[in-house]
Design an enzyme around this catalytic site. Structure first.
Site, PDB file in Angstrom:
ATOM      1  N   ASP A 264      -5.965  -0.388  -1.675  1.00 42.67           N
ATOM      2  CA  ASP A 264      -6.789  -1.174  -2.590  1.00 42.67           C
ATOM      3  C   ASP A 264      -8.127  -1.565  -2.000  1.00 42.67           C
ATOM      4  O   ASP A 264      -8.332  -1.522  -0.786  1.00 42.67           O
ATOM      5  CB  ASP A 264      -6.057  -2.471  -2.954  1.00 42.67           C
ATOM      6  CG  ASP A 264      -6.099  -3.479  -1.809  1.00 42.67           C
ATOM      7  OD1 ASP A 264      -5.572  -3.164  -0.720  1.00 42.67           O
ATOM      8  OD2 ASP A 264      -6.698  -4.560  -1.981  1.00 42.67           O
TER       9      ASP A 264
ATOM     10  N   GLY B  77       0.772  -1.241   0.000  1.00 41.77           N
ATOM     11  CA  GLY B  77       0.000   0.000   0.000  1.00 41.77           C
ATOM     12  C   GLY B  77       0.799   1.286   0.000  1.00 41.77           C
ATOM     13  O   GLY B  77       0.332   2.311  -0.481  1.00 41.77           O
TER      14      GLY B  77
ATOM     15  N   VAL C 181     -11.146   2.666   3.152  1.00 40.02           N
ATOM     16  CA  VAL C 181     -10.642   3.684   2.231  1.00 40.02           C
ATOM     17  C   VAL C 181      -9.770   3.064   1.139  1.00 40.02           C
ATOM     18  O   VAL C 181      -9.155   2.009   1.333  1.00 40.02           O
ATOM     19  CB  VAL C 181      -9.860   4.795   2.975  1.00 40.02           C
ATOM     20  CG1 VAL C 181     -10.810   5.707   3.730  1.00 40.02           C
ATOM     21  CG2 VAL C 181      -8.800   4.220   3.900  1.00 40.02           C
TER      22      VAL C 181
ATOM     23  N   GLU D 128       4.267   4.095   6.001  1.00 35.80           N
ATOM     24  CA  GLU D 128       3.047   3.290   5.932  1.00 35.80           C
ATOM     25  C   GLU D 128       1.957   4.116   5.265  1.00 35.80           C
ATOM     26  O   GLU D 128       1.919   5.343   5.405  1.00 35.80           O
ATOM     27  CB  GLU D 128       2.665   2.895   7.378  1.00 35.80           C
ATOM     28  CG  GLU D 128       1.478   2.002   7.554  1.00 35.80           C
ATOM     29  CD  GLU D 128       1.576   0.643   6.860  1.00 35.80           C
ATOM     30  OE1 GLU D 128       1.551   0.642   5.615  1.00 35.80           O
ATOM     31  OE2 GLU D 128       1.619  -0.377   7.555  1.00 35.80           O
ATOM     32  N   ASP D 129       1.088   3.464   4.507  1.00 36.76           N
ATOM     33  CA  ASP D 129      -0.040   4.189   3.912  1.00 36.76           C
ATOM     34  C   ASP D 129      -1.134   4.427   4.942  1.00 36.76           C
ATOM     35  O   ASP D 129      -1.708   5.502   5.023  1.00 36.76           O
ATOM     36  CB  ASP D 129      -0.584   3.448   2.675  1.00 36.76           C
ATOM     37  CG  ASP D 129      -0.923   1.992   2.969  1.00 36.76           C
ATOM     38  OD1 ASP D 129      -0.318   1.417   3.890  1.00 36.76           O
ATOM     39  OD2 ASP D 129      -1.778   1.424   2.277  1.00 36.76           O
TER      40      ASP D 129
ATOM     41  N   ASP E  33      -4.357   1.017  10.767  1.00 37.62           N
ATOM     42  CA  ASP E  33      -5.755   0.685  11.058  1.00 37.62           C
ATOM     43  C   ASP E  33      -5.816   0.194  12.511  1.00 37.62           C
ATOM     44  O   ASP E  33      -5.971   0.980  13.438  1.00 37.62           O
ATOM     45  CB  ASP E  33      -6.192  -0.373  10.040  1.00 37.62           C
ATOM     46  CG  ASP E  33      -7.677  -0.636  10.047  1.00 37.62           C
ATOM     47  OD1 ASP E  33      -8.322  -0.381  11.063  1.00 37.62           O
ATOM     48  OD2 ASP E  33      -8.211  -1.108   9.025  1.00 37.62           O
TER      49      ASP E  33
ATOM     50  N   LYS F 207      -6.213   5.737  11.591  1.00 38.03           N
ATOM     51  CA  LYS F 207      -7.548   5.596  12.194  1.00 38.03           C
ATOM     52  C   LYS F 207      -7.369   5.737  13.698  1.00 38.03           C
ATOM     53  O   LYS F 207      -7.216   4.747  14.424  1.00 38.03           O
ATOM     54  CB  LYS F 207      -8.164   4.239  11.824  1.00 38.03           C
ATOM     55  CG  LYS F 207      -8.549   4.136  10.365  1.00 38.03           C
ATOM     56  CD  LYS F 207      -9.345   2.867  10.101  1.00 38.03           C
ATOM     57  CE  LYS F 207      -9.725   2.751   8.641  1.00 38.03           C
ATOM     58  NZ  LYS F 207     -10.414   1.475   8.352  1.00 38.03           N
TER      59      LYS F 207
ATOM     60  N   ARG G 135      -5.689   1.042  -6.716  1.00 39.99           N
ATOM     61  CA  ARG G 135      -4.517   1.630  -6.048  1.00 39.99           C
ATOM     62  C   ARG G 135      -4.010   2.861  -6.799  1.00 39.99           C
ATOM     63  O   ARG G 135      -3.284   3.678  -6.250  1.00 39.99           O
ATOM     64  CB  ARG G 135      -3.373   0.609  -5.950  1.00 39.99           C
ATOM     65  CG  ARG G 135      -3.663  -0.577  -5.038  1.00 39.99           C
ATOM     66  CD  ARG G 135      -2.383  -1.394  -4.834  1.00 39.99           C
ATOM     67  NE  ARG G 135      -2.625  -2.715  -4.269  1.00 39.99           N
ATOM     68  CZ  ARG G 135      -2.605  -3.004  -2.973  1.00 39.99           C
ATOM     69  NH1 ARG G 135      -2.387  -2.062  -2.085  1.00 39.99           N
ATOM     70  NH2 ARG G 135      -2.802  -4.238  -2.549  1.00 39.99           N
TER      71      ARG G 135
HETATM   72  C1  PRP Z   1      -2.736  -2.606   5.020  1.00 41.77           C
HETATM   73  C2  PRP Z   1      -1.903  -1.343   5.120  1.00 41.77           C
HETATM   74  C3  PRP Z   1      -1.099  -1.561   6.360  1.00 41.77           C
HETATM   75  C4  PRP Z   1      -1.958  -2.451   7.222  1.00 41.77           C
HETATM   76  C5  PRP Z   1      -2.579  -1.642   8.313  1.00 41.77           C
HETATM   77  O1  PRP Z   1      -1.995  -3.559   4.362  1.00 41.77           O
HETATM   78  O2  PRP Z   1      -1.126  -1.130   3.981  1.00 41.77           O
HETATM   79  O3  PRP Z   1       0.142  -2.182   6.080  1.00 41.77           O
HETATM   80  O4  PRP Z   1      -2.990  -2.991   6.370  1.00 41.77           O
HETATM   81  O5  PRP Z   1      -3.448  -2.415   9.089  1.00 41.77           O
HETATM   82  P1  PRP Z   1      -3.225  -2.694  10.639  1.00 41.77           P
HETATM   83  O6  PRP Z   1      -2.865  -1.387  11.307  1.00 41.77           O
HETATM   84  O7  PRP Z   1      -4.600  -3.187  11.060  1.00 41.77           O
HETATM   85  O8  PRP Z   1      -2.164  -3.723  10.813  1.00 41.77           O
HETATM   86  P2  PRP Z   1      -2.647  -4.893   3.736  1.00 41.77           P
HETATM   87  O9  PRP Z   1      -2.375  -6.050   4.654  1.00 41.77           O
HETATM   88  O10 PRP Z   1      -4.082  -4.614   3.379  1.00 41.77           O
HETATM   89  O11 PRP Z   1      -1.791  -5.133   2.456  1.00 41.77           O
HETATM   90  P3  PRP Z   1      -1.475  -4.163   1.211  1.00 41.77           P
HETATM   91  O12 PRP Z   1      -0.644  -3.020   1.749  1.00 41.77           O
HETATM   92  O13 PRP Z   1      -0.721  -5.034   0.300  1.00 41.77           O
HETATM   93  O14 PRP Z   1      -2.772  -3.682   0.637  1.00 41.77           O
END
Ligand code: PRP
Length: 191
Positions: A174, A59, A168, A114-115, A118, A146, A180
């Site tokens: 994604d 991400g 989002v 980090e993007d 959560d 968040k 993306r």
């Molecule tokens: C997403 C995002 C963070 C993570 C955050 O990655 O890019 O790395 O989730 O979530 P958390 O705080 O609950 O750990 P994802 O696993 O969806 O993979 P991606 O980046 O490849 O989309």
């Protein structure tokens, strides 16, 4: 991709979210201004140093590409790929390391990009793992946080936007692995 207008996007493909509408949350101009602000802050904190900037795949790749191009300090880049499986009913979860960094970070300044944060599971895991390698410093940058959801063991050094607990997408994030490439952040509309 099915863009209805620049404020609304429908999810393409045949995944579980196909056909759902997403509404504009943060536009491209706001994103670029914030990225410039973050880059200026970071550049000011590392005078005469050369941090290793570590992006968490997948991400973060769009945000990181824009961020590093606005830095005015020397830097190196590396990437790590993690996958987290949280649970809504428990604060614990599992994080899997899918691709490790290549660089030796011992004695180096590290900046993790980090993007989105959560639950906080991914970033908490990564912090402990990086510290085992004894870097000189570790700082964390996230475009989105968040803040009502994330359970963090430590403060995040640079936060772009605090956002509500909504799904989002765009600017690297994604939905069903799609969208993306959107240049703004959109949030899934409730049915
Ligand atoms: C997403 C995002 C963070 C993570 C955050 O990655 O890019 O790395 O989730 O979530 P958390 O705080 O609950 O750990 P994802 O696993 O969806 O993979 P991606 O980046 O490849 O989309």
């Amino acid at each position: 991709m099915a863009i209805i207008d620049d404020k609304l996007v429908t999810v393409p493909g045949d995944g579980s979210f196909a056909g759902r509408e997403m509404e504009l949350l943060i536009d491209a101009g706001e994103l670029q201004s914030k990225v410039a602000e973050l880059a200026e802050d970071i550049s000011g904190k590392y005078p005469g140093r050369c941090p290793i900037i570590i992006g968490i795949l997948n991400g973060s790749f769009v945000f990181m590409a824009d961020l590093v191009r606005k830095l005015t300090i020397p830097f190196e880049v590396d990437f790590i790929k993690l996958s987290s499986y949280g649970s809504e009913t428990s604060s614990s979860g599992t994080v899997r390391l899918l691709k490790d960094i290549s660089a030796d970070i011992t004695g180096r300044d590290v900046i993790v990009v980090e993007d989105i944060i959560d639950t906080g599971l991914t970033i908490n895991f990564l912090r402990h793992r990086l510290e085992e390698a004894r870097p000189t410093s570790v700082a964390f940058v996230t475009l989105l946080l968040k803040d009502e959801v994330a359970k963090l063991d430590f403060p995040i050094d640079y936060v772009g936007f605090n956002i509500p607990n909504r799904y989002v997408v765009g600017y690297g994030l994604d939905i069903d692995q799609q969208l993306r490439g959107l240049d703004a952040i959109y949030a899934l509309k409730e049915n």
